[in-house]
Design an enzyme around this catalytic site. Structure first.
Site, PDB file in Angstrom:
ATOM      1  N   ILE A 111      26.549 -29.765  28.613  1.00 17.17           N
ATOM      2  CA  ILE A 111      25.128 -29.600  28.284  1.00 17.17           C
ATOM      3  C   ILE A 111      24.906 -29.713  26.773  1.00 17.17           C
ATOM      4  CG2 ILE A 111      23.138 -28.039  28.413  1.00 17.17           C
ATOM      5  CD1 ILE A 111      24.387 -26.943  31.055  1.00 17.17           C
ATOM      6  N   THR A 189      19.459 -21.729  26.045  1.00 19.35           N
ATOM      7  CA  THR A 189      19.330 -22.071  27.466  1.00 19.35           C
ATOM      8  C   THR A 189      20.667 -21.816  28.163  1.00 19.35           C
ATOM      9  OG1 THR A 189      19.869 -24.391  26.999  1.00 19.35           O
ATOM     10  CG2 THR A 189      17.529 -23.838  27.148  1.00 19.35           C
ATOM     11  N   ARG A 191      23.208 -18.396  28.201  1.00 18.38           N
ATOM     12  CA  ARG A 191      23.183 -17.089  28.864  1.00 18.38           C
ATOM     13  C   ARG A 191      22.595 -16.066  27.902  1.00 18.38           C
ATOM     14  NH1 ARG A 191      23.260 -19.210  32.954  1.00 18.38           N
ATOM     15  NH2 ARG A 191      24.679 -18.982  34.719  1.00 18.38           N
ATOM     16  N   GLU A 220      17.955 -10.108  33.075  1.00 21.54           N
ATOM     17  CA  GLU A 220      16.861 -10.777  33.803  1.00 21.54           C
ATOM     18  C   GLU A 220      16.551 -10.048  35.109  1.00 21.54           C
ATOM     19  OE1 GLU A 220      18.101 -14.845  34.276  1.00 21.54           O
ATOM     20  OE2 GLU A 220      18.362 -15.080  32.121  1.00 21.54           O
ATOM     21  N   HIS A 238      14.097 -18.711  32.984  1.00 21.23           N
ATOM     22  CA  HIS A 238      15.381 -19.262  33.446  1.00 21.23           C
ATOM     23  C   HIS A 238      15.172 -20.454  34.401  1.00 21.23           C
ATOM     24  CE1 HIS A 238      19.887 -18.150  34.025  1.00 21.23           C
ATOM     25  NE2 HIS A 238      19.698 -19.469  34.080  1.00 21.23           N
ATOM     26  N   ILE A 239      14.589 -21.517  33.847  1.00 24.62           N
ATOM     27  CA  ILE A 239      14.300 -22.699  34.675  1.00 24.62           C
ATOM     28  C   ILE A 239      15.053 -23.941  34.176  1.00 24.62           C
ATOM     29  CG2 ILE A 239      12.070 -21.942  35.581  1.00 24.62           C
ATOM     30  CD1 ILE A 239      10.718 -23.596  33.326  1.00 24.62           C
TER      31      ILE A 239
HETATM   32  C1  GLV Z   1      22.061 -21.823  35.344  1.00 22.96           C
HETATM   33  O1  GLV Z   1      21.824 -21.033  34.480  1.00 22.96           O
HETATM   34  C2  GLV Z   1      23.377 -22.172  35.764  1.00 22.96           C
HETATM   35  O2  GLV Z   1      24.351 -21.619  35.257  1.00 22.96           O
HETATM   36  O3  GLV Z   1      23.486 -23.022  36.641  1.00 22.96           O
END
Ligand code: GLV
Length: 273
Positions: A111, A189, A191, A220, A238-239
């Site tokens: 990512i 984005t 944790r 959360e 958390h999207i």
């Molecule tokens: C989302 O946060 C994932 O880890 O897939």
């Protein structure tokens, strides 16, 4: 027997003790900090995740946050909706231009690298901090690997893309926030527990940080009240992987892992071994 947990479901060692027939925990997420992986490994239970299929969705959402913070998008929306906008003004909602600025990636796995590749057309210089170098990523983007201290002090936008492990928990805290460039933007984005939420709220209140764009939180769905009230934040629920395509592929991989393990084959995407 198999469990397919969502990331909001803790699967701990005590539960595993009571499930002697459990063969696989097929986590429906790429992160797996909701699973006691060590306890599972000791009991011979496979743990799998859903890598790759959500990389682009999460990288896109990271850019939503970067751009929304840099260009004060939420403040603009609120101004229009509040019906108090009095018209174009040369100094209204001035943001920062990204071209020529520095994007710092804390973590450059799938990512982080996808976020970095998207930075090239925006004209950003890319710095990254990882345990081992990523030569292909460097060739493709011109990114340079630096020590964490330099990442903090040189990034105009600092984006977190590391797993939640003991070494990364609370990595953004009062001390490291003080080392960040004045006016910098923090994006998370990955944790929530990578960031000390109250310390971040204070840095925003004091105007030391330019903005924070967050999709994940320590506890959360609770968000530290001071952070929820802090200025210049873009807070999402958390999207990161919430596209139809990504979620469909995540479910398919989880099911394929269960089928493989229950018929005695190796898992497709194990998180260990
Ligand atoms: C989302 O946060 C994932 O880890 O897939």
């Amino acid at each position: 027997m198999a469990i397919v947990p969502l990331l909001s479901r803790w699967v701990g060692g005590t539960e595993l003790k009571h499930l002697p027939k459990l063969k696989i925990i097929a986590n429906c997420a790429v992160g797996h900090d909701n699973v006691d992986v060590v306890a599972a490994e000791l009991r011979g239970i496979k743990v799998t995740n859903t890598p790759d299929v959500l990389t682009d969705a999460t990288a896109d959402l990271t850019w939503v946050l970067i751009l929304a913070c840099a260009r004060r998008v939420l403040e603009g929306v609120e101004l229009v909706k509040s019906d108090t906008w009095t018209g174009w003004h040369p100094e209204q909602l001035l943001g920062i231009e990204l071209k020529g600025r520095t994007l710092g990636l804390f973590g450059a796995g799938r990512i982080g690298q996808a976020v970095g590749r998207r930075a090239v057309p925006f004209g950003l210089r890319i710095l990254y901090t990882t345990r081992s170098p990523r030569p292909e990523f460097e060739r493709a983007t011109g990114a340079a690997r630096v020590e964490f201290g330099r990442l903090l002090s040189e990034s105009d936008v600092l984006s977190l893309h590391a797993q939640s492990v003991p070494e990364t928990k609370g990595i953004i805290n009062a001390d490291t926030l003080r080392q960040m460039k004045p006016g910098a933007i923090l994006i998370n984005t990955a944790r929530g527990d990578l960031v000390r939420e109250e310390a971040l709220a204070i840095a925003l209140e004091e105007g030391r940080l330019g903005a924070a764009g967050l999709d994940v939180y320590l506890d959360e769905p609770a968000i530290h009240p001071r952070l929820r009230a802090a200025p210049r934040t873009v807070l999402l629920p958390h999207i990161g992987s919430a596209t139809r395509e990504a979620r469909t592929r995540m479910a398919a991989i989880a099911v394929a892992n269960v089928q493989a393990v229950l018929r005695g084959d190796p898992p497709l995407t194990p998180v260990f071994g």
